[in-house]
Design a protein around this motif. Structure first.
Motif, PDB file in Angstrom:
ATOM      1  N   ARG A  35       5.136  23.348  21.383  1.00 40.35           N
ATOM      2  CA  ARG A  35       5.898  24.566  21.460  1.00 40.35           C
ATOM      3  C   ARG A  35       6.774  24.517  22.561  1.00 40.35           C
ATOM      4  N   PRO A  36       8.130  25.137  22.547  1.00 44.57           N
ATOM      5  CA  PRO A  36       8.979  25.169  23.893  1.00 44.57           C
ATOM      6  C   PRO A  36       8.402  26.279  24.816  1.00 44.57           C
ATOM      7  N   ILE A  37       8.282  25.779  26.070  1.00 51.35           N
ATOM      8  CA  ILE A  37       7.646  26.975  26.892  1.00 51.35           C
ATOM      9  C   ILE A  37       8.865  27.632  27.460  1.00 51.35           C
ATOM     10  N   LYS A  55      16.083  25.249  27.234  1.00 49.81           N
ATOM     11  CA  LYS A  55      15.043  25.996  26.972  1.00 49.81           C
ATOM     12  C   LYS A  55      14.349  26.154  25.664  1.00 49.81           C
ATOM     13  N   PHE A  56      15.127  25.624  24.564  1.00 48.20           N
ATOM     14  CA  PHE A  56      14.473  25.675  23.220  1.00 48.20           C
ATOM     15  C   PHE A  56      14.027  24.494  22.582  1.00 48.20           C
ATOM     16  N   ASN A  57      13.981  23.660  23.483  1.00 47.30           N
ATOM     17  CA  ASN A  57      13.334  22.210  23.311  1.00 47.30           C
ATOM     18  C   ASN A  57      11.791  21.880  23.676  1.00 47.30           C
ATOM     19  N   ALA A  58      11.051  21.789  23.106  1.00 43.83           N
ATOM     20  CA  ALA A  58       9.564  21.469  23.312  1.00 43.83           C
ATOM     21  C   ALA A  58       9.588  20.003  23.831  1.00 43.83           C
ATOM     22  N   GLY A  59      10.288  19.095  23.655  1.00 43.18           N
ATOM     23  CA  GLY A  59      10.442  17.642  23.867  1.00 43.18           C
ATOM     24  C   GLY A  59      10.558  17.423  25.363  1.00 43.18           C
ATOM     25  N   PRO A  60      10.350  16.119  25.682  1.00 42.79           N
ATOM     26  CA  PRO A  60      10.273  15.729  27.293  1.00 42.79           C
ATOM     27  C   PRO A  60      11.878  15.746  27.813  1.00 42.79           C
ATOM     28  N   GLU A  61      12.942  15.721  27.000  1.00 46.89           N
ATOM     29  CA  GLU A  61      14.268  15.598  27.668  1.00 46.89           C
ATOM     30  C   GLU A  61      14.402  16.733  28.826  1.00 46.89           C
ATOM     31  N   PHE A  62      15.265  16.030  29.861  1.00 45.63           N
ATOM     32  CA  PHE A  62      15.709  16.731  30.845  1.00 45.63           C
ATOM     33  C   PHE A  62      17.208  16.232  31.312  1.00 45.63           C
ATOM     34  N   ALA A  63      17.699  16.847  32.309  1.00 45.45           N
ATOM     35  CA  ALA A  63      18.961  16.431  32.884  1.00 45.45           C
ATOM     36  C   ALA A  63      18.999  16.652  34.196  1.00 45.45           C
ATOM     37  N   ILE A  64      19.673  15.906  34.958  1.00 49.54           N
ATOM     38  CA  ILE A  64      20.162  16.137  36.376  1.00 49.54           C
ATOM     39  C   ILE A  64      21.501  16.408  36.406  1.00 49.54           C
ATOM     40  N   THR A  65      21.726  17.358  37.198  1.00 51.76           N
ATOM     41  CA  THR A  65      23.248  17.847  37.103  1.00 51.76           C
ATOM     42  C   THR A  65      23.886  16.681  38.348  1.00 51.76           C
ATOM     43  N   THR A  66      24.855  16.408  38.075  1.00 51.29           N
ATOM     44  CA  THR A  66      25.761  15.452  39.124  1.00 51.29           C
ATOM     45  C   THR A  66      27.087  15.979  39.548  1.00 51.29           C
ATOM     46  N   ALA A  67      27.277  17.385  39.112  1.00 55.63           N
ATOM     47  CA  ALA A  67      28.212  18.233  39.922  1.00 55.63           C
ATOM     48  C   ALA A  67      27.994  19.788  39.186  1.00 55.63           C
ATOM     49  N   PRO A  68      28.376  20.695  39.680  1.00 56.15           N
ATOM     50  CA  PRO A  68      28.032  22.031  39.323  1.00 56.15           C
ATOM     51  C   PRO A  68      28.381  21.919  37.819  1.00 56.15           C
ATOM     52  N   SER A  69      27.698  22.797  37.037  1.00 53.94           N
ATOM     53  CA  SER A  69      27.899  22.873  35.509  1.00 53.94           C
ATOM     54  C   SER A  69      27.498  24.222  35.222  1.00 53.94           C
ATOM     55  N   PRO A  70      28.134  24.868  35.197  1.00 54.03           N
ATOM     56  CA  PRO A  70      27.899  26.624  34.804  1.00 54.03           C
ATOM     57  C   PRO A  70      27.742  26.693  33.313  1.00 54.03           C
ATOM     58  N   GLU A  71      28.222  25.764  32.639  1.00 53.49           N
ATOM     59  CA  GLU A  71      28.160  25.706  31.275  1.00 53.49           C
ATOM     60  C   GLU A  71      26.734  25.698  30.600  1.00 53.49           C
ATOM     61  N   GLN A  72      25.816  25.190  31.594  1.00 52.87           N
ATOM     62  CA  GLN A  72      24.476  24.944  31.082  1.00 52.87           C
ATOM     63  C   GLN A  72      23.620  26.413  31.724  1.00 52.87           C
ATOM     64  N   ASP A  73      24.059  27.191  32.324  1.00 49.07           N
ATOM     65  CA  ASP A  73      23.587  28.642  32.500  1.00 49.07           C
ATOM     66  C   ASP A  73      23.103  29.412  31.352  1.00 49.07           C
ATOM     67  N   GLY A  74      22.103  29.771  31.299  1.00 49.80           N
ATOM     68  CA  GLY A  74      21.792  30.513  30.040  1.00 49.80           C
ATOM     69  C   GLY A  74      21.125  29.541  29.006  1.00 49.80           C
ATOM     70  N   ALA A  75      21.417  28.581  28.741  1.00 50.33           N
ATOM     71  CA  ALA A  75      20.443  27.753  27.586  1.00 50.33           C
ATOM     72  C   ALA A  75      19.570  26.958  28.175  1.00 50.33           C
ATOM     73  N   TRP A  76      19.733  26.701  29.577  1.00 47.09           N
ATOM     74  CA  TRP A  76      19.024  25.704  30.295  1.00 47.09           C
ATOM     75  C   TRP A  76      18.459  26.277  31.348  1.00 47.09           C
ATOM     76  N   THR A  77      17.269  25.734  31.648  1.00 49.03           N
ATOM     77  CA  THR A  77      16.556  26.299  32.977  1.00 49.03           C
ATOM     78  C   THR A  77      16.313  25.224  34.012  1.00 49.03           C
ATOM     79  N   VAL A  78      16.753  25.663  35.295  1.00 48.92           N
ATOM     80  CA  VAL A  78      16.823  24.693  36.452  1.00 48.92           C
ATOM     81  C   VAL A  78      15.159  24.791  36.679  1.00 48.92           C
ATOM     82  N   PHE A  79      14.644  23.665  37.094  1.00 48.62           N
ATOM     83  CA  PHE A  79      13.116  23.631  37.368  1.00 48.62           C
ATOM     84  C   PHE A  79      12.894  22.818  38.578  1.00 48.62           C
ATOM     85  N   GLY A  80      13.801  22.072  39.313  1.00 46.91           N
ATOM     86  CA  GLY A  80      13.674  21.262  40.420  1.00 46.91           C
ATOM     87  C   GLY A  80      14.879  20.876  40.966  1.00 46.91           C
TER      88      GLY A  80
END
Length: 136
Positions: A35-37, A55-80
């Motif tokens: 279940r997505p956390i 946020k809405f994916n329970a899988g192991p996928e993640f991303a690392i930003t290589t530049a500012p990417s405000p389009e990820q704000d809202g649907a993605w969560t920064v965790f480290g």
């Protein structure tokens, strides 16, 4: 997304399946009912080197930003964040990537050549029994 982030965490053979009316992951014949956390924080994708997860994916996928990417704000969560190995992130982000579609104008010679190659290699992979092949 090229120039904004690199993705990781995909596990070869991990598929999403319908199970008991719900979506679950299947890996090596085992059902993983994940279940997505929903983590929520106010951190923004304001710089390079941030670890983020959809946020809405329970899988192991993640991303690392290589530049500012405000389009990820809202649907993605920064965790480290990347503390070491920024040169490795840069090296990965500089690698060419496959889009699954021609980047040349439709109908051009280069586009036709790409489509012919794509068709050939997809057909070859299917004949060899590669179950990952799909029409992307």
């Amino acid at each position: 997304q090229a120039g904004k982030w690199v993705e990781g965490g995909r596990i070869n053979g991990l598929t999403q399946e319908e199970f008991a009316g719900d979506k679950a992951y299947q890996y090596l014949g085992k059902i993983l009912n994940l279940r997505p956390i929903l983590e929520v924080n106010e951190l923004k994708h304001s710089r390079k080197g941030l670890l983020t997860h959809y946020k809405f994916n329970a899988g192991p996928e993640f991303a690392i930003t290589t530049a500012p990417s405000p389009e990820q704000d809202g649907a993605w969560t920064v965790f480290g964040e990347v503390l070491e190995g920024e040169d490795m992130v840069k090296a990965v982000s500089d690698l060419p990537f496959v889009t699954g579609k021609s980047l040349d104008p439709n109908g051009s010679v280069a586009d036709g050549f790409w489509k012919a190659q794509n068709s050939y290699f997809l057909g070859l992979a299917k004949q060899l029994g590669d179950s990952r092949v799909g029409n992307k």
